[in-house]
Scaffold this motif. Structure first.
Motif, PDB file in Angstrom:
ATOM      1  N   LEU A 292      39.886  31.992  39.960  1.00  0.00           N
ATOM      2  CA  LEU A 292      39.226  32.844  38.921  1.00  0.00           C
ATOM      3  C   LEU A 292      39.960  33.808  38.278  1.00  0.00           C
ATOM      4  O   LEU A 292      40.128  34.095  37.199  1.00  0.00           O
ATOM      5  N   VAL A 293      41.021  34.560  39.033  1.00  0.00           N
ATOM      6  CA  VAL A 293      41.718  35.539  38.651  1.00  0.00           C
ATOM      7  C   VAL A 293      42.762  35.324  37.656  1.00  0.00           C
ATOM      8  O   VAL A 293      42.965  35.607  36.615  1.00  0.00           O
ATOM      9  N   THR A 294      43.293  34.125  38.039  1.00  0.00           N
ATOM     10  CA  THR A 294      44.286  33.476  37.117  1.00  0.00           C
ATOM     11  C   THR A 294      43.885  32.900  35.745  1.00  0.00           C
ATOM     12  O   THR A 294      44.311  33.155  34.770  1.00  0.00           O
ATOM     13  N   ILE A 295      42.741  32.347  35.971  1.00  0.00           N
ATOM     14  CA  ILE A 295      42.067  31.757  34.826  1.00  0.00           C
ATOM     15  C   ILE A 295      41.907  33.022  33.813  1.00  0.00           C
ATOM     16  O   ILE A 295      41.792  32.814  32.669  1.00  0.00           O
ATOM     17  N   ILE A 296      41.264  34.056  34.169  1.00  0.00           N
ATOM     18  CA  ILE A 296      41.003  35.270  33.448  1.00  0.00           C
ATOM     19  C   ILE A 296      42.355  35.826  32.808  1.00  0.00           C
ATOM     20  O   ILE A 296      42.327  36.270  31.789  1.00  0.00           O
ATOM     21  N   ALA A 297      43.246  35.913  33.645  1.00  0.00           N
ATOM     22  CA  ALA A 297      44.306  36.700  33.278  1.00  0.00           C
ATOM     23  C   ALA A 297      45.037  35.661  32.121  1.00  0.00           C
ATOM     24  O   ALA A 297      45.430  36.163  30.899  1.00  0.00           O
ATOM     25  N   VAL A 298      44.954  34.366  32.321  1.00  0.00           N
ATOM     26  CA  VAL A 298      45.584  33.431  31.310  1.00  0.00           C
ATOM     27  C   VAL A 298      44.752  33.615  29.862  1.00  0.00           C
ATOM     28  O   VAL A 298      45.061  33.568  28.791  1.00  0.00           O
ATOM     29  N   THR A 299      43.242  33.505  30.243  1.00  0.00           N
ATOM     30  CA  THR A 299      42.486  33.740  28.924  1.00  0.00           C
ATOM     31  C   THR A 299      42.806  35.012  28.153  1.00  0.00           C
ATOM     32  O   THR A 299      42.694  34.944  26.828  1.00  0.00           O
ATOM     33  N   ALA A 300      42.676  36.030  29.032  1.00  0.00           N
ATOM     34  CA  ALA A 300      42.738  37.399  28.456  1.00  0.00           C
ATOM     35  C   ALA A 300      44.399  37.513  27.569  1.00  0.00           C
ATOM     36  O   ALA A 300      44.315  38.044  26.554  1.00  0.00           O
ATOM     37  N   ALA A 301      45.155  37.084  28.373  1.00  0.00           N
ATOM     38  CA  ALA A 301      46.548  37.161  27.653  1.00  0.00           C
ATOM     39  C   ALA A 301      46.682  36.275  26.356  1.00  0.00           C
ATOM     40  O   ALA A 301      47.222  36.571  25.316  1.00  0.00           O
TER      41      ALA A 301
ATOM     42  N   GLY B 290      49.636  29.890  23.608  1.00  0.00           N
ATOM     43  CA  GLY B 290      50.410  29.480  24.740  1.00  0.00           C
ATOM     44  C   GLY B 290      51.438  30.367  25.233  1.00  0.00           C
ATOM     45  O   GLY B 290      51.530  30.330  26.543  1.00  0.00           O
ATOM     46  N   VAL B 291      52.210  31.199  24.577  1.00  0.00           N
ATOM     47  CA  VAL B 291      52.915  32.139  25.123  1.00  0.00           C
ATOM     48  C   VAL B 291      52.245  33.241  25.816  1.00  0.00           C
ATOM     49  O   VAL B 291      52.596  33.343  27.084  1.00  0.00           O
ATOM     50  N   GLY B 292      51.415  33.470  25.269  1.00  0.00           N
ATOM     51  CA  GLY B 292      50.483  34.636  25.667  1.00  0.00           C
ATOM     52  C   GLY B 292      49.934  34.122  27.071  1.00  0.00           C
ATOM     53  O   GLY B 292      49.770  35.008  28.272  1.00  0.00           O
ATOM     54  N   GLY B 293      49.302  32.823  27.052  1.00  0.00           N
ATOM     55  CA  GLY B 293      48.911  32.301  28.324  1.00  0.00           C
ATOM     56  C   GLY B 293      49.694  32.115  29.291  1.00  0.00           C
ATOM     57  O   GLY B 293      49.350  32.319  30.435  1.00  0.00           O
ATOM     58  N   ALA B 294      50.941  31.871  28.994  1.00  0.00           N
ATOM     59  CA  ALA B 294      51.912  31.739  29.925  1.00  0.00           C
ATOM     60  C   ALA B 294      52.240  33.118  30.573  1.00  0.00           C
ATOM     61  O   ALA B 294      52.624  33.238  31.938  1.00  0.00           O
ATOM     62  N   VAL B 295      52.212  34.240  29.985  1.00  0.00           N
ATOM     63  CA  VAL B 295      52.537  35.439  30.512  1.00  0.00           C
ATOM     64  C   VAL B 295      51.489  35.863  31.361  1.00  0.00           C
ATOM     65  O   VAL B 295      51.757  36.547  32.056  1.00  0.00           O
ATOM     66  N   GLY B 296      50.125  35.539  31.130  1.00  0.00           N
ATOM     67  CA  GLY B 296      48.980  35.793  31.976  1.00  0.00           C
ATOM     68  C   GLY B 296      49.182  35.115  33.063  1.00  0.00           C
ATOM     69  O   GLY B 296      48.938  35.619  34.135  1.00  0.00           O
ATOM     70  N   TRP B 297      49.724  33.753  33.007  1.00  0.00           N
ATOM     71  CA  TRP B 297      49.661  32.961  34.271  1.00  0.00           C
ATOM     72  C   TRP B 297      50.827  33.481  35.234  1.00  0.00           C
ATOM     73  O   TRP B 297      50.804  33.689  36.444  1.00  0.00           O
ATOM     74  N   LEU B 298      51.895  33.844  34.637  1.00  0.00           N
ATOM     75  CA  LEU B 298      53.070  34.621  35.370  1.00  0.00           C
ATOM     76  C   LEU B 298      52.638  35.728  35.847  1.00  0.00           C
ATOM     77  O   LEU B 298      53.104  36.092  37.017  1.00  0.00           O
ATOM     78  N   THR B 299      51.982  36.548  35.211  1.00  0.00           N
ATOM     79  CA  THR B 299      51.570  37.762  35.596  1.00  0.00           C
ATOM     80  C   THR B 299      50.697  37.776  36.911  1.00  0.00           C
ATOM     81  O   THR B 299      50.716  38.479  38.023  1.00  0.00           O
ATOM     82  N   ALA B 300      49.655  36.904  36.902  1.00  0.00           N
ATOM     83  CA  ALA B 300      48.804  36.553  37.738  1.00  0.00           C
ATOM     84  C   ALA B 300      49.250  35.846  38.970  1.00  0.00           C
ATOM     85  O   ALA B 300      49.000  36.528  40.432  1.00  0.00           O
ATOM     86  N   THR B 301      50.311  35.283  38.862  1.00  0.00           N
ATOM     87  CA  THR B 301      50.949  34.444  40.065  1.00  0.00           C
ATOM     88  C   THR B 301      51.956  35.564  40.763  1.00  0.00           C
ATOM     89  O   THR B 301      51.961  35.878  42.010  1.00  0.00           O
ATOM     90  N   ALA B 302      52.774  36.467  39.795  1.00  0.00           N
ATOM     91  CA  ALA B 302      53.350  37.518  40.737  1.00  0.00           C
ATOM     92  C   ALA B 302      52.605  38.709  41.287  1.00  0.00           C
ATOM     93  O   ALA B 302      52.976  39.028  42.327  1.00  0.00           O
ATOM     94  N   ALA B 303      51.292  38.859  40.711  1.00  0.00           N
ATOM     95  CA  ALA B 303      50.468  39.738  41.500  1.00  0.00           C
ATOM     96  C   ALA B 303      49.890  39.159  42.716  1.00  0.00           C
ATOM     97  O   ALA B 303      49.744  39.946  43.699  1.00  0.00           O
ATOM     98  N   ALA B 304      49.819  38.030  42.697  1.00  0.00           N
ATOM     99  CA  ALA B 304      49.373  37.333  44.097  1.00  0.00           C
ATOM    100  C   ALA B 304      50.356  37.334  45.150  1.00  0.00           C
ATOM    101  O   ALA B 304      50.187  37.212  46.307  1.00  0.00           O
ATOM    102  N   LEU B 305      51.717  37.252  44.691  1.00  0.00           N
ATOM    103  CA  LEU B 305      52.810  37.312  45.529  1.00  0.00           C
ATOM    104  C   LEU B 305      52.984  38.842  46.327  1.00  0.00           C
ATOM    105  O   LEU B 305      53.692  38.790  47.459  1.00  0.00           O
TER     106      LEU B 305
END
Length: 98
Positions: A3-12, A82-97
């Motif tokens: 859910l956090v990744t989905i929210i990050a991708v959508t918001a970005a 699409g670029v914004g969504g990719a940045v959101g996904w990368l941000t969520a993925t990095a935060a999870a690490l």
């Protein structure tokens, strides 16, 4: 995807679409033309010098000014989202690490 990744991708993605016209205006690509003494004016001067006096159709400056004057085309909006969504996904993925 959690859910956090989905929210990050959508918001970005949404944020990128909303902020792209704001960013264009902030650097000087406006509906009234290129703003004097702006980053856009410097880009236009450089492009004109490089091409012998004019700004070439289809160049980066021409495309950005078109978007600043008329808004983003549907295809451009999709790319920006699409670029914004990719940045959101990368941000969520990095935060999870962390």
């Amino acid at each position: 995807m959690d859910l956090v990744t989905i929210i990050a991708v959508t918001a970005a993605a949404g944020g990128a679409v909303v902020l792209a016209p704001v960013a264009l205006g902030a650097v000087g690509f406006t509906a009234a033309g290129i703003a004097a003494n702006s980053v856009a004016a410097g880009m236009m001067a450089s492009a004109a010098t490089a091409s012998g006096g004019g700004v070439l159709a289809g160049s980066t400056v021409a495309v950005l000014q078109s978007a600043g004057a008329a808004g983003l085309a549907g295809s451009t909006t999709a790319v920006v989202a699409g670029v914004g969504g990719a940045v959101g996904w990368l941000t969520a993925t990095a935060a999870a690490l962390i």
